[in-house]
Design an enzyme around this catalytic site. Structure first.
Site, mmCIF file in Angstrom:
data_model
loop_
_atom_site.group_PDB
_atom_site.id
_atom_site.type_symbol
_atom_site.label_atom_id
_atom_site.label_comp_id
_atom_site.label_asym_id
_atom_site.label_seq_id
_atom_site.Cartn_x
_atom_site.Cartn_y
_atom_site.Cartn_z
ATOM 1 N N SER A 178 -13.439 -22.554 -0.870
ATOM 2 C CA SER A 178 -13.427 -21.364 -0.025
ATOM 3 C C SER A 178 -12.425 -21.522 1.111
ATOM 4 O O SER A 178 -11.743 -20.569 1.492
ATOM 5 C CB SER A 178 -14.823 -21.097 0.542
ATOM 6 N N ARG B 247 -9.229 -19.021 0.569
ATOM 7 C CA ARG B 247 -9.244 -17.904 1.525
ATOM 8 C C ARG B 247 -7.881 -17.775 2.199
ATOM 9 O O ARG B 247 -7.312 -16.673 2.283
ATOM 10 C CB ARG B 247 -10.324 -18.117 2.581
ATOM 11 N N ASN C 44 -5.234 -14.536 1.313
ATOM 12 C CA ASN C 44 -4.810 -13.591 2.353
ATOM 13 C C ASN C 44 -3.306 -13.631 2.580
ATOM 14 O O ASN C 44 -2.659 -12.587 2.718
ATOM 15 C CB ASN C 44 -5.543 -13.895 3.664
#
Length: 294
Positions: free
Chosen positions: A224, A228, A232
């Site tokens: 994660s 992440r 993005n």
């Protein structure tokens, strides 16, 4: 940007900008882009396109990601060292004031989030925040500026935003994960094993269930953390590329594309800062959890 003699297409433009400069070993018998066949024993070379990079498999390195990330790390060290040498009593100004604000901000965040005692956490958090921010900041440079300039010098591919490469983001996440395991074992000792086997159900019959859930949750943290940031920043870079592609749609699209580019760049300043902050905070939280011995 298309190779000599090739027609430039939107899809080709996008693929080109998303392809890393890759060095690795092509296997024996592989047919290259120019029709040549790799001889016995394979060959170490720069990949020409995504197909050759994929054929290299594990025996490959993204040269551009490595150079830009290491280079930005050196820039970070140089700036902060220069400021540290200039710092003195009195009212700071200019770059010294900006660096002191960053250091104070990170220090306060660590004090509010980390509840153990570890002299490594604050310097690590500062390094992560500034380093990730600088890598993200490269996303604001016009997408064609550096790649096109390097193409004139013979470098065909160039991704200048290291945080759009999952190898970089996951590499940083794995580093944080190793620290988590190290401090979990150092601080908790055998209690770390009990934490994995007796939570959330405190009974020996549930040990397999507990172990499965805790290990999955533990492994989810680095994934994660790294994915992440990658997701993005990759999405942000893709939008910049798509907007840049509008400039080739005709004169009528020049002004709208320019306004879109400027608007997205202004909004993206928030994104790149927020992503650096989230990566730092999660690092602090994960290491803090490793120090909590119940």
């Amino acid at each position: 940007m298309a190779a000599a003699g090739e027609e430039l297409t939107i899809s080709g433009y996008i693929v080109h900008h998303l392809t890393n400069l890759t060095y690795g070993k092509l296997p024996a018998g592989y047919e290259r882009y120019d029709g040549s066949i790799v001889g016995e024993g394979g060959t170490w070379t720069m990949a020409h396109g995504g197909a050759e990079a994929a054929a290299m498999g594990f025996n490959a390195i993204h040269v551009d990601s490595m150079l830009w990330s290491i280079g930005l790390g050196i820039v970070f060290c140089w700036i902060f060292r220069s400021v540290a040498k200039k710092a003195e009593a009195g009212v700071p100004s200019g770059l010294v004031n900006a660096v002191e604000m960053i250091v104070g901000f990170v220090d306060n965040t660590v004090r509010d989030t980390f509840h153990g005692h570890n002299k490594l956490v604050a310097p690590l958090s500062l390094t992560i925040f500034v380093w990730v921010f600088l890598m993200n900041l490269m996303d604001l440079i016009p997408v064609d500026l550096i790649p096109h300039t390097l193409m004139l010098l013979g470098v065909e591919y160039q991704k200048i935003v290291p945080s759009t490469d999952p190898n970089i983001t996951m590499g940083m996440a794995v580093g944080v994960f190793i620290l988590m395991l190290y401090y979990s074992i150092k601080v908790k000792g055998f209690g770390f094993v009990k934490e994995l086997t007796l939570n959330p159900f405190n009974h020996w019959i549930f040990i397999p269930v507990n172990l499965f859930m805790e290990v999955v949750g533990l492994l989810a943290k680095p994934f994660s953390l790294g994915l992440r940031l990658f997701g993005n920043m990759y999405a942000g870079e893709m939008i910049f590329i798509l907007i840049a592609a509008l400039f080739s749609a005709g004169i009528a699209w020049m002004v709208p594309a320019g306004l879109l580019q400027m608007g997205w760049a202004i909004f993206h300043i928030l994104v790149i800062t927020l992503q650096a902050f989230i990566f730092m905070v999660l690092t602090i939280v994960y290491i803090s959890m490793a120090h909590e011995d119940h």
